[in-house]
Scaffold this motif. Sequence first.
Motif, PDB file in Angstrom:
ATOM      1  N   LYS A   1      -7.727   6.556  -5.146  1.00  0.00           N
ATOM      2  CA  LYS A   1      -9.009   5.896  -5.389  1.00  0.00           C
ATOM      3  C   LYS A   1      -8.776   4.448  -5.821  1.00  0.00           C
ATOM      4  O   LYS A   1      -7.923   4.170  -6.663  1.00  0.00           O
ATOM      5  CB  LYS A   1      -9.791   6.626  -6.492  1.00  0.00           C
ATOM      6  N   SER A   2      -9.530   3.536  -5.228  1.00  0.00           N
ATOM      7  CA  SER A   2      -9.378   2.116  -5.564  1.00  0.00           C
ATOM      8  C   SER A   2     -10.739   1.468  -5.746  1.00  0.00           C
ATOM      9  O   SER A   2     -11.760   1.986  -5.267  1.00  0.00           O
ATOM     10  CB  SER A   2      -8.599   1.388  -4.464  1.00  0.00           C
TER      11      SER A   2
ATOM     12  N   LYS B   1      -6.731   2.517   1.815  1.00  0.00           N
ATOM     13  CA  LYS B   1      -7.469   3.737   2.167  1.00  0.00           C
ATOM     14  C   LYS B   1      -6.897   4.385   3.423  1.00  0.00           C
ATOM     15  O   LYS B   1      -6.827   5.618   3.533  1.00  0.00           O
ATOM     16  CB  LYS B   1      -8.949   3.395   2.375  1.00  0.00           C
ATOM     17  N   LYS B   2      -6.455   3.539   4.356  1.00  0.00           N
ATOM     18  CA  LYS B   2      -5.889   4.047   5.611  1.00  0.00           C
ATOM     19  C   LYS B   2      -4.538   4.724   5.378  1.00  0.00           C
ATOM     20  O   LYS B   2      -4.236   5.762   5.969  1.00  0.00           O
ATOM     21  CB  LYS B   2      -5.727   2.881   6.600  1.00  0.00           C
TER      22      LYS B   2
ATOM     23  N   ALA C   1      -3.216   5.685   2.233  1.00  0.00           N
ATOM     24  CA  ALA C   1      -3.259   6.717   1.182  1.00  0.00           C
ATOM     25  C   ALA C   1      -4.702   7.066   0.855  1.00  0.00           C
ATOM     26  O   ALA C   1      -5.259   6.624  -0.164  1.00  0.00           O
ATOM     27  CB  ALA C   1      -2.531   6.218  -0.058  1.00  0.00           C
ATOM     28  N   PRO C   2      -5.362   7.852   1.711  1.00  0.00           N
ATOM     29  CA  PRO C   2      -6.782   8.165   1.503  1.00  0.00           C
ATOM     30  C   PRO C   2      -7.066   8.924   0.203  1.00  0.00           C
ATOM     31  O   PRO C   2      -8.204   8.933  -0.277  1.00  0.00           O
ATOM     32  CB  PRO C   2      -7.132   9.035   2.729  1.00  0.00           C
ATOM     33  N   ASP C   3      -6.021   9.539  -0.381  1.00  0.00           N
ATOM     34  CA  ASP C   3      -6.210  10.295  -1.615  1.00  0.00           C
ATOM     35  C   ASP C   3      -6.259   9.414  -2.857  1.00  0.00           C
ATOM     36  O   ASP C   3      -6.658   9.851  -3.942  1.00  0.00           O
ATOM     37  CB  ASP C   3      -5.085  11.335  -1.775  1.00  0.00           C
TER      38      ASP C   3
ATOM     39  N   LYS D   1      -8.102  -3.205   0.201  1.00  0.00           N
ATOM     40  CA  LYS D   1      -8.749  -1.912  -0.076  1.00  0.00           C
ATOM     41  C   LYS D   1      -8.776  -1.041   1.184  1.00  0.00           C
ATOM     42  O   LYS D   1      -8.470   0.160   1.142  1.00  0.00           O
ATOM     43  CB  LYS D   1     -10.172  -2.137  -0.592  1.00  0.00           C
ATOM     44  N   ASP D   2      -9.136  -1.646   2.323  1.00  0.00           N
ATOM     45  CA  ASP D   2      -9.205  -0.902   3.586  1.00  0.00           C
ATOM     46  C   ASP D   2      -7.831  -0.394   4.012  1.00  0.00           C
ATOM     47  O   ASP D   2      -7.682   0.740   4.492  1.00  0.00           O
ATOM     48  CB  ASP D   2      -9.789  -1.793   4.690  1.00  0.00           C
ATOM     49  N   LYS D   3      -6.809  -1.245   3.853  1.00  0.00           N
ATOM     50  CA  LYS D   3      -5.447  -0.858   4.248  1.00  0.00           C
ATOM     51  C   LYS D   3      -4.942   0.276   3.373  1.00  0.00           C
ATOM     52  O   LYS D   3      -4.306   1.216   3.849  1.00  0.00           O
ATOM     53  CB  LYS D   3      -4.515  -2.057   4.149  1.00  0.00           C
TER      54      LYS D   3
ATOM     55  N   SER E   1       0.837  -1.206   0.000  1.00  0.00           N
ATOM     56  CA  SER E   1       0.000   0.000   0.000  1.00  0.00           C
ATOM     57  C   SER E   1       0.866   1.249   0.000  1.00  0.00           C
ATOM     58  O   SER E   1       0.587   2.226  -0.723  1.00  0.00           O
ATOM     59  CB  SER E   1      -0.928   0.007   1.223  1.00  0.00           C
TER      60      SER E   1
ATOM     61  N   HIS F   1       1.327   4.148  -2.883  1.00  0.00           N
ATOM     62  CA  HIS F   1       1.249   5.560  -2.502  1.00  0.00           C
ATOM     63  C   HIS F   1       2.460   6.339  -3.030  1.00  0.00           C
ATOM     64  O   HIS F   1       2.334   7.465  -3.530  1.00  0.00           O
ATOM     65  CB  HIS F   1       1.171   5.666  -0.983  1.00  0.00           C
TER      66      HIS F   1
END
Length: 544
Positions: free
Chosen positions: A75-76, A68-69, A71-73, A64-66, A40, A44
Amino acid sequence: MDLRPYQLECLQAIDAKLDQGINRQLVVLPTGSGKTVIFSELIHRKKLKTLVIAHRIELLQQAKDKLKKIAPDIKSSIFCGRKKDLGKQVTIASILSTTRALETLKQENFQLLIIDEAHHAPAKTYKKLIKELGFDNIDSDKRLLIGFTATPYRGDGEALNEIFQEIVYHTTIKKLVHRGYLVKPQGIHVSVGIDLRKVKKVGGDFEKQQLRKVMITEEALQVVVQTIKTQASDRRGIIFTVSIDHAKLLQKRLKKEKISCGVVYSGIDEKKRERTLKSFSRGKIKFITNAMILTEGFDCPVADCMINASPTQNRSLYIQKAGRVLRPYPEKEDALIIDFGYTNKKHALRTVIDLFGDAKLRKIRKACEIKDGEQQKNLTENTETVDDLKVGHVTKEHYDPLDPEKTGGIHHKWIRDKDEKRTVFYLTEGTTRIYLVRYHHKNDGWNVLRHRKSNVSEEIQKEYFGIHTTKKAFELGESLFEEVVHKSFKPKLSGKATEKQLNYLKVLMMQTRVRPKFDLEKLSKAQASKYIDSLSSKRYQRAM
């Protein structure tokens, strides 16, 4: 998210090798080390159009959750089943869904391909995906392929070097345990009641149907359930079974013993499986049986016990199973790993010792397992008495593969027995038997004893026998056993060297390129034996 030192080292190694033109890379990290965190962070940093491939459906949402945590910017989207979202910077897909949509995926023009559980990569489906998306070209500077795995070897012998150019980073379970990133494993090997010697070996492991027949017998079921009841009732355990019916049988038996247990398997409704896994994670049920579907992709740090009711000879598979319970969790001190069955030297079982790879531990693995079946048979037929001490058959072996007391000096199979009055460890060979005994009511150390048929002089008795600390008792017991066995089985080396010795010496001299400084025909047996040992050692060093 702050990365651990080894995770930063891994990312640096990936960049360094990429600068050298290595664009098909393999990273080897133990289960629970945070592979998802690493890739992840890699996504990023690189900001490339990325496809992440997972072998299990459960891994997709976790990834997907990891991401988002970290690199919240970014999109996946998930590409699997009814969810077929594309067009985002990162697509997370199951291997099955990609094989049916290769033409569609080619339009996405991915620049980074990440394969989780990359030991599956030599399979045809993965090879086709890699080729169709253009990641098979080692000269391409536009695409990067990275595989992550805990086990860079396969039971079927298919080579990963067909896919990847190089292992760019590698760390071990042992290192991460010592650094506190994984919990310490403890092992129990129950070598009674489950005889695997007649189970055939197919493709590097036990033949499934024959193994199933052994493991669903009344005796085998009883051994597994009673072991869980007596050794792991305070644990939260994942139980691996041979088949679906085996998983259901064990669940029913455990429930009958008033031990809460769920079951998951491939044919179960997806929502029901999810509910069962959540109940286990939240502590509503203490154990969960599964027919080999939780070997990968199930992340539950609270689990602190792995019950391997599906014995295996496949080291890769065994490490995947054990890795399910090594993740740290608040107040989790260790992980208990329970194995079952006995076999012979040629078809050694995989146990907790296989989580570690150094030579000393391999010696202990042999000491712990090779003669399980033979000793169990001998001890059930004949019980021996030392004074008023009654020793029954083998019940279990308990060992700690990271304890220097155990790994440093113990090279024999100490059999353990226990009752209300005492705990006993003993070694046996022929008529020789050495005992370590500790009486519970005294709790003042260990007595070192010998069986009445073991010839020991009065002088030796004075040196060894008495009450000792645990470490000292084991050291003395080992030393005494070696001395007594050496006297009993010392070969006769008088007379001239045998023809067999001389022929072997000639072979060793050719292999080590040593010219004889003696007349071979005049050597005694003792001299020949000495030279053979010396030259064998030199041959080994040359090979290393």
